[in-house]
Write a protein that holds these residues in place. Structure first.
Motif, mmCIF file in Angstrom:
data_model
loop_
_atom_site.group_PDB
_atom_site.id
_atom_site.type_symbol
_atom_site.label_atom_id
_atom_site.label_comp_id
_atom_site.label_asym_id
_atom_site.label_seq_id
_atom_site.Cartn_x
_atom_site.Cartn_y
_atom_site.Cartn_z
ATOM 1 N N VAL A 167 0.857 -1.189 0.000
ATOM 2 C CA VAL A 167 0.000 0.000 0.000
ATOM 3 C C VAL A 167 0.893 1.238 0.000
ATOM 4 O O VAL A 167 1.918 1.248 0.691
ATOM 5 C CB VAL A 167 -0.880 0.039 1.281
ATOM 6 N N VAL A 168 0.521 2.251 -0.769
ATOM 7 C CA VAL A 168 1.323 3.478 -0.770
ATOM 8 C C VAL A 168 0.553 4.612 -0.085
ATOM 9 O O VAL A 168 -0.673 4.680 -0.166
ATOM 10 C CB VAL A 168 1.742 3.896 -2.200
ATOM 11 N N PHE A 169 1.306 5.473 0.569
ATOM 12 C CA PHE A 169 0.731 6.607 1.308
ATOM 13 C C PHE A 169 1.313 7.909 0.758
ATOM 14 O O PHE A 169 2.302 8.426 1.270
ATOM 15 C CB PHE A 169 1.017 6.456 2.811
ATOM 16 N N PRO A 170 0.693 8.428 -0.326
ATOM 17 C CA PRO A 170 1.159 9.701 -0.896
ATOM 18 C C PRO A 170 0.531 10.881 -0.150
ATOM 19 O O PRO A 170 -0.284 10.684 0.754
ATOM 20 C CB PRO A 170 0.624 9.627 -2.334
ATOM 21 N N THR A 171 0.887 12.106 -0.549
ATOM 22 C CA THR A 171 0.183 13.274 0.010
ATOM 23 C C THR A 171 -1.250 13.256 -0.525
ATOM 24 O O THR A 171 -1.552 12.575 -1.517
ATOM 25 C CB THR A 171 0.850 14.600 -0.436
ATOM 26 N N PHE A 172 -2.120 14.033 0.099
ATOM 27 C CA PHE A 172 -3.509 14.104 -0.368
ATOM 28 C C PHE A 172 -3.560 14.470 -1.862
ATOM 29 O O PHE A 172 -4.371 13.970 -2.613
ATOM 30 C CB PHE A 172 -4.294 15.171 0.413
ATOM 31 N N LEU A 173 -2.652 15.390 -2.245
ATOM 32 C CA LEU A 173 -2.688 15.898 -3.621
ATOM 33 C C LEU A 173 -2.350 14.829 -4.654
ATOM 34 O O LEU A 173 -2.719 14.952 -5.815
ATOM 35 C CB LEU A 173 -1.714 17.077 -3.768
ATOM 36 N N ASP A 174 -1.633 13.799 -4.215
ATOM 37 C CA ASP A 174 -1.203 12.759 -5.162
ATOM 38 C C ASP A 174 -2.062 11.494 -5.106
ATOM 39 O O ASP A 174 -1.799 10.531 -5.835
ATOM 40 C CB ASP A 174 0.265 12.392 -4.882
ATOM 41 N N LEU A 175 -3.072 11.495 -4.236
ATOM 42 C CA LEU A 175 -3.884 10.278 -4.085
ATOM 43 C C LEU A 175 -4.480 9.829 -5.417
ATOM 44 O O LEU A 175 -4.363 8.668 -5.806
ATOM 45 C CB LEU A 175 -5.031 10.516 -3.095
ATOM 46 N N GLN A 176 -5.098 10.783 -6.111
ATOM 47 C CA GLN A 176 -5.851 10.388 -7.301
ATOM 48 C C GLN A 176 -4.940 9.802 -8.382
ATOM 49 O O GLN A 176 -5.265 8.784 -8.992
ATOM 50 C CB GLN A 176 -6.668 11.575 -7.843
ATOM 51 N N ARG A 177 -3.776 10.441 -8.596
ATOM 52 C CA ARG A 177 -2.952 9.891 -9.687
ATOM 53 C C ARG A 177 -2.375 8.527 -9.313
ATOM 54 O O ARG A 177 -2.106 7.705 -10.178
ATOM 55 C CB ARG A 177 -1.902 10.867 -10.204
ATOM 56 N N CYS A 178 -2.231 8.270 -8.012
ATOM 57 C CA CYS A 178 -1.773 6.929 -7.603
ATOM 58 C C CYS A 178 -2.886 5.901 -7.833
ATOM 59 O O CYS A 178 -2.626 4.784 -8.294
ATOM 60 C CB CYS A 178 -1.340 6.942 -6.143
ATOM 61 N N ASP B 130 -5.232 6.193 -10.067
ATOM 62 C CA ASP B 130 -5.315 6.045 -11.531
ATOM 63 C C ASP B 130 -4.207 5.125 -12.057
ATOM 64 O O ASP B 130 -4.371 4.480 -13.089
ATOM 65 C CB ASP B 130 -5.205 7.414 -12.224
ATOM 66 N N ALA B 131 -3.081 5.093 -11.348
ATOM 67 C CA ALA B 131 -1.962 4.245 -11.784
ATOM 68 C C ALA B 131 -2.122 2.802 -11.281
ATOM 69 O O ALA B 131 -1.218 1.989 -11.435
ATOM 70 C CB ALA B 131 -0.648 4.835 -11.293
ATOM 71 N N GLY B 132 -3.252 2.502 -10.625
ATOM 72 C CA GLY B 132 -3.526 1.122 -10.222
ATOM 73 C C GLY B 132 -2.961 0.743 -8.859
ATOM 74 O O GLY B 132 -2.910 -0.438 -8.510
ATOM 75 N N LEU B 133 -2.556 1.736 -8.052
ATOM 76 C CA LEU B 133 -1.975 1.419 -6.741
ATOM 77 C C LEU B 133 -3.065 1.373 -5.668
ATOM 78 O O LEU B 133 -4.100 2.029 -5.804
ATOM 79 C CB LEU B 133 -0.940 2.493 -6.355
ATOM 80 N N ILE B 134 -2.801 0.611 -4.623
ATOM 81 C CA ILE B 134 -3.694 0.639 -3.463
ATOM 82 C C ILE B 134 -3.179 1.751 -2.564
ATOM 83 O O ILE B 134 -1.987 1.786 -2.235
ATOM 84 C CB ILE B 134 -3.695 -0.720 -2.741
ATOM 85 N N VAL B 135 -4.068 2.681 -2.216
ATOM 86 C CA VAL B 135 -3.596 3.863 -1.506
ATOM 87 C C VAL B 135 -4.195 4.011 -0.118
ATOM 88 O O VAL B 135 -5.311 3.562 0.166
ATOM 89 C CB VAL B 135 -3.889 5.179 -2.289
ATOM 90 N N GLY B 136 -3.402 4.676 0.714
ATOM 91 C CA GLY B 136 -3.856 5.087 2.028
ATOM 92 C C GLY B 136 -3.492 6.548 2.210
ATOM 93 O O GLY B 136 -2.680 7.091 1.457
ATOM 94 N N ALA B 137 -4.108 7.170 3.233
ATOM 95 C CA ALA B 137 -3.778 8.564 3.540
ATOM 96 C C ALA B 137 -2.846 8.601 4.743
ATOM 97 O O ALA B 137 -2.830 7.673 5.560
ATOM 98 C CB ALA B 137 -5.061 9.340 3.843
ATOM 99 N N GLN B 138 -2.096 9.665 4.850
ATOM 100 C CA GLN B 138 -1.119 9.768 5.942
ATOM 101 C C GLN B 138 -1.758 10.221 7.253
ATOM 102 O O GLN B 138 -1.159 10.105 8.319
ATOM 103 C CB GLN B 138 -0.004 10.735 5.547
#
Ligand code: PGA
Length: 251
Positions: free
Chosen positions: A43-54, A56-64
């Motif tokens: 799972v990746v934890f990008p900044t809020f601003l990068d959540l959507q592009r992650c 869209d790139a097929g990653l499973i995302v979490g928020a920090q």
């Protein structure tokens, strides 16, 4: 057999996603270590601003982080409900940098975790002592205090992150980490003791991942610096995949 599949959580903090993480969304996913894997959870934890592009790139995302209230007068915050709508499946609660920079208390962290569960977001709750506390022999007392009040009867993940090991290059030895993980596990409610994942965080890298992940009570990693380097992160993913069957069979 344990149900504690390894979880590798890439905490990118206030950094842009590594370019490689956004590649191959529709191509060969096996070439991208940040993509979902069969035997382990990544799972990746990008900044809020990068959540959507992650996403869209097929990653499973979490928020920090996330605010426990659904809406309201909280300038700069984003609620768990909003994170759910944005597609977050996980959220970090009480990372030591949030506790320090934003004065989050144990009670705040518990409220965040409860709110995340209500939104069906999986909370990864961070706990861990400072160097001063460890040197005073208080590490277990602090961790026990941080565990109190958490919704441990629910499906949560704990991340043990000794503050002195975060971003410092100093890692807890596998034995130190295992000792604390076993201590934490012994304080979980009995019916959750075997199923709750406990991640290690604090300068986990390719070089020490194997020794740490071989410990029986270490169920993955919350990885900062090394997760920003695709090659390094890829090596940690490889180690976790290789050890995964053994970990599942020998809880
Ligand atoms: P680090 O960070 O791997 O850079 O020590 C871990 C974390 O803060 O979650």
């Amino acid at each position: 057999m344990s149900s504690r599949k390894f979880l590798l959580a890439a905490n990118w903090k206030m950094n842009p996603p590594p370019a490689a993480a956004l590649e191959n969304a529709h191509g060969d996913r096996s070439k991208n270590p940040y993509h979902p894997h069969a035997d382990i959870d990544v799972v990746v934890f990008p900044t809020f601003l990068d959540l959507q592009r992650c996403i869209d790139a097929g990653l499973i995302v979490g928020a920090q982080c996330g605010h426990p209230e659904a809406t309201g007068a909280h300038t700069g915050d984003v609620s768990m409900a909003m994170l759910k709508t944005a597609g977050c499946r996980y959220v970090l609660c009480g990372h030591s940098e949030r506790r320090k920079d934003h004065h989050e208390t144990d009670a705040d962290v518990a409220a965040q975790a409860i709110a995340a569960l209500e939104q069906k977001i999986h909370p990864i709750i961070c706990i861990g002592e400072t160097l001063e506390e460890r040197e005073k022999g208080q590490a277990q007392i602090i961790v026990k205090r941080q565990l109190k009040g958490l919704p441990l009867e629910s499906d949560v993940t704990i991340a043990y992150e000794p503050v002195w090991a975060i971003g410092t290059g100093k890692t807890a030895t596998p034995a130190q980490a295992q000792e604390m993980h076993a201590f934490i596990r012994s304080h979980l409610p009995e019916d959750r003791r075997e199923s709750t994942r406990i991640l290690y965080g604090g300068s986990m890298k390719a070089e020490n991942a194997e020794a740490l992940l071989k410990q029986k009570d270490i169920d993955g990693g919350l990885i900062g610096g090394a997760s920003l380097k695709p090659e390094e992160f890829g090596k940690i993913v490889e180690v976790a995949e290789r050890l995964s069957a053994f970990h599942l069979l020998h809880p």
